[in-house]
Every structure is written in C-alpha cells, then in structure tokens.
Design an enzyme around this catalytic site. Sequence first.
Site, short mmCIF file in Angstrom:
data_model
loop_
_atom_site.label_atom_id
_atom_site.label_comp_id
_atom_site.label_asym_id
_atom_site.label_seq_id
_atom_site.Cartn_x
_atom_site.Cartn_y
_atom_site.Cartn_z
N SER A 195 39.65 40.13 29.69
CA SER A 195 40.82 39.28 29.88
C SER A 195 41.86 39.42 28.76
O SER A 195 43.02 39.14 28.97
CB SER A 195 40.40 37.83 30.02
N HIS A 223 40.05 38.78 36.70
CA HIS A 223 41.36 39.46 36.64
C HIS A 223 41.45 40.68 37.54
O HIS A 223 42.46 41.38 37.54
CB HIS A 223 41.67 39.86 35.19
N LYS A 254 44.05 32.81 39.79
CA LYS A 254 44.85 33.86 39.14
C LYS A 254 45.60 34.64 40.23
O LYS A 254 46.52 34.10 40.80
CB LYS A 254 43.94 34.70 38.25
C1 LIG Z 1 40.11 32.55 33.71
C2 LIG Z 1 38.75 33.14 33.61
C3 LIG Z 1 37.62 32.42 34.00
C4 LIG Z 1 37.68 30.98 34.37
O1 LIG Z 1 38.20 30.80 35.63
P1 LIG Z 1 38.90 29.41 35.96
O2 LIG Z 1 38.97 29.38 37.43
O3 LIG Z 1 40.21 29.44 35.28
O4 LIG Z 1 37.99 28.34 35.39
C5 LIG Z 1 36.41 33.06 33.99
N1 LIG Z 1 36.29 34.35 33.58
C6 LIG Z 1 37.35 35.05 33.15
C7 LIG Z 1 37.16 36.46 32.71
C8 LIG Z 1 38.61 34.46 33.15
O5 LIG Z 1 39.64 35.13 32.69
#
Ligand SMILES: *Cc1c(COP(=O)(O)O)cnc(C)c1O
Length: 409
Positions: A195, A223, A254
């Site tokens: 990330s 992602h 996302k």
């Molecule tokens: C954003 C993210 C999460 C968490 O997901 P949410 O739905 O925002 O709680 C988990 N793993 C990674 C790699 C992320 O970037």
Amino acid sequence: MSNSFSALDMAEHQIADLDTKLLRRKLRTTESPCDTKARIGQRELKTFCSNDYLGLANHPELVSAIAEGAKLYGVGSGASHLISGHSIAHDLLEKKLATFESAHISDVRALFFSTGYLANVTAITGLARLAGPSEVSIYSAKLNHASLIDGVRLASAQTKAQVTLFDHQNLNFLEEVLKHDVHPLKLIVIDGVFSMDGDIAPVENLIQIAEKYDALLMVDDAHGFGVLGQQGHGILEQSEVHSERIIYIGTLGKAAGVSGAFICAAAPFIEWLIQKGRPYIYSTATPPAIAHTLLTSLELIESDEGISRRQQLNQLIQIWHDEMKFTHWEKVPSFTPIQPVILGSNANALAAAKLLDEVGYWIPAIRPPTVPVGSSRLRITFSANHSVEDLRKLIKTLKMIEQKIESGS
Ligand SMILES: *Cc1c(COP(=O)(O)O)cnc(C)c1O
C-alpha cells in the site's frame, strides 16, 4: 485532597512528544464528495491522495443505487449476520463476488465484511484456530498493512502461533524456514499490492511455495481489486493463478468506490469463519443498502466503462514513468496507481507536502510507523478521473518543489 488526574497528563505529554518528533498527524475535514478536487473551508485542492482509483466514489449510478438501496432495505441492518442482519442484498453481493474469483479458487465462496480491517483480523485469527494451540505457524511479509499485522498479533496471542516475518522480495528465506517447519497448519500472509510502495506481490512463486510446503496463502488485494486484471478481478486474474490454497481478501472502499470488504476462499474455510470468526460474528452487519450499491459497483468494474477507466489509469502510470524525472528524490518501480516519492526525512516530506498545499495540491506526507524510519515519502495516487493534463501539471509542480527544497531556498 487534590485530585491528580495522571492519565490526562500522560496523554498531553505523549502528544507533545509526537509534535517534537514531527510525527503528529492532523485530521482534515472535507466538504465535498471524494473526487479529484476537494473543498476544505474556502479552498479547493487538487487531490492525488485517495484510493478511489477508478473514480467511482461519486459516480452518478452509484449515488442512485444507494438511494434505491435505502428505499428497498432502509438504512440499518439491525443485527449481526447470524442473528437477523443478513439480507438478500448481502447474499446477492456474496454470490457475485464469488464469481469474480471463481476462475482462481476452486469451490469458491465469498463472505462480506463492513471493512477490510475486520476481514483481515477475522481471516487470520479464524484460520489460525483450524488447528490446536501451538500447532500454527504464520509467515507475514514485513511491509504488510497494519490490519494484517494486527490480525497476526491477535492470532499469535490467541493460539500461540509461531510468527515469522519475511521480505517479499527475497522468497528464499521464506522457503528455507518453511522447509524445516513441522507445524500442522501454515499460513502465509501478504499484501497483493503493497500500500505504501505500489509494488505487486510475487503470487505465482508464493503459490508454488504454498503448494510445496502445504501452506495456505492469504493475499490482501485491497489495492489490486478493481484495478488489476482485464476485468478488474484483481491480482489473481492479472497473474492467472489458480489454487484451492488461496484465501483472497478484496476491499470495497477503494477502487470499488463504496465501503466494505470480502474474503473469497474454498467453501469449507468460509463456513468455518462464519462459525468461529469472532469479529464477523460479534459485529453488526453492514447496511444492506451498501451491499445493494456494491452490486452496481461490481457491474461497473466488469463493464466496458470499467475497462476504459483502467486504461486511463495505465496511461497515467506510463506518463508518470516517462516524464517524471527527479534529481534528488526517488521514484519506485511501481506499475499500479500508487506512486510514492521517497524523500527520506520527516522534515523534508512535511516541507514538500506543505509547499504542495500552498500551490493547491493535497498530497500528504507519509511517515513512520506507516513506513520504515528514514523513508518518509509523498504517497501519490492516481484516479481514472484524473486527466493527462492534471498529471502533467502535477509533474511540473513536483519538479519545481524538489528544486526549492533541495536548494534550501
Ligand atoms: C485499506 C487497507 C485495508 C483496510 O481496508 P478497510 O476497508 O479500509 O478497512 C486492508 N489492507 C490493505 C492493504 C489496505 O490498504
């Protein structure tokens, strides 16, 4: 008798300490929908910082879908899934999500969660309980997301799992340790797309290793889902892999533009998590209207519009690599919409973010503990709603700001 309140003193002291170390974070309140521009107070900033990669968070079809979902199902689910909160909207969404990964995981079933954090903690702690105490060994990539790290920590506290950290760019070490591992249950845990760096996990090699040493492979594709693969099904589609050992996590806040997350895995694993996954069991189900909205989002991801949105992203990534040349700062070899610029010190990263803000850009400085000490950075992210012109203006601005900071003026 004076009532000294020491916890309050501690809080104030700790916050002052963060300030001194340039590690205090600040909330910023936006007044507009998530898009390539944000309104904050009287100002409008160009944003290159959200994870809304496909630009769906404010898509008119999704805005209508959430209103329709609320008309059909109201606004709250009222209870956890196993009590009375499981709606037909959740069920339809889970069936659709399973089709996204069905070419890659045999006998696949999906389980929907309100957040990725919850899905990760549930998957790791739940799967670790498939074996008895001290019978589990977990391999976790060093740069994994905090929610995976916390899931591993909790699993290790609950089941005395042995935890081994590994560098995802050097799988020899992972293999060496696995070779001598006699635990009945082995779980490898990794980000699909890292990330803060944007690089993609070597899933083909990891699956081979998982098969060879009888391990499960859990891939958190927060992602990659919606972004990678011709149809946007994520890292498994892009790398054309197939295995019943894969535990796939996708998040839906996302690229999918809404909220939530899911686990896709062979049906017995999902059934087990429904039985024993504590964060799943003891948490109120997401509003069905959200699940209803997500069905439309999944349709968009697979549609021609989704394909052209991914093409737009790929064009932006190509231009970034061709045209963004720094003299002091470092780009990283990322072929995803996450394009960090490494500045090193907290002070430089903060100075760059501040100068960007002054000329109308919102790109936050990312500092430890989110990234390793000494690798503070600007985390730039692209959205399919960014135009080529938007990107070229950003490139010009970044060059100017690098010059300004590095010449000390
Ligand atoms: C954003 C993210 C999460 C968490 O997901 P949410 O739905 O925002 O709680 C988990 N793993 C990674 C790699 C992320 O970037």
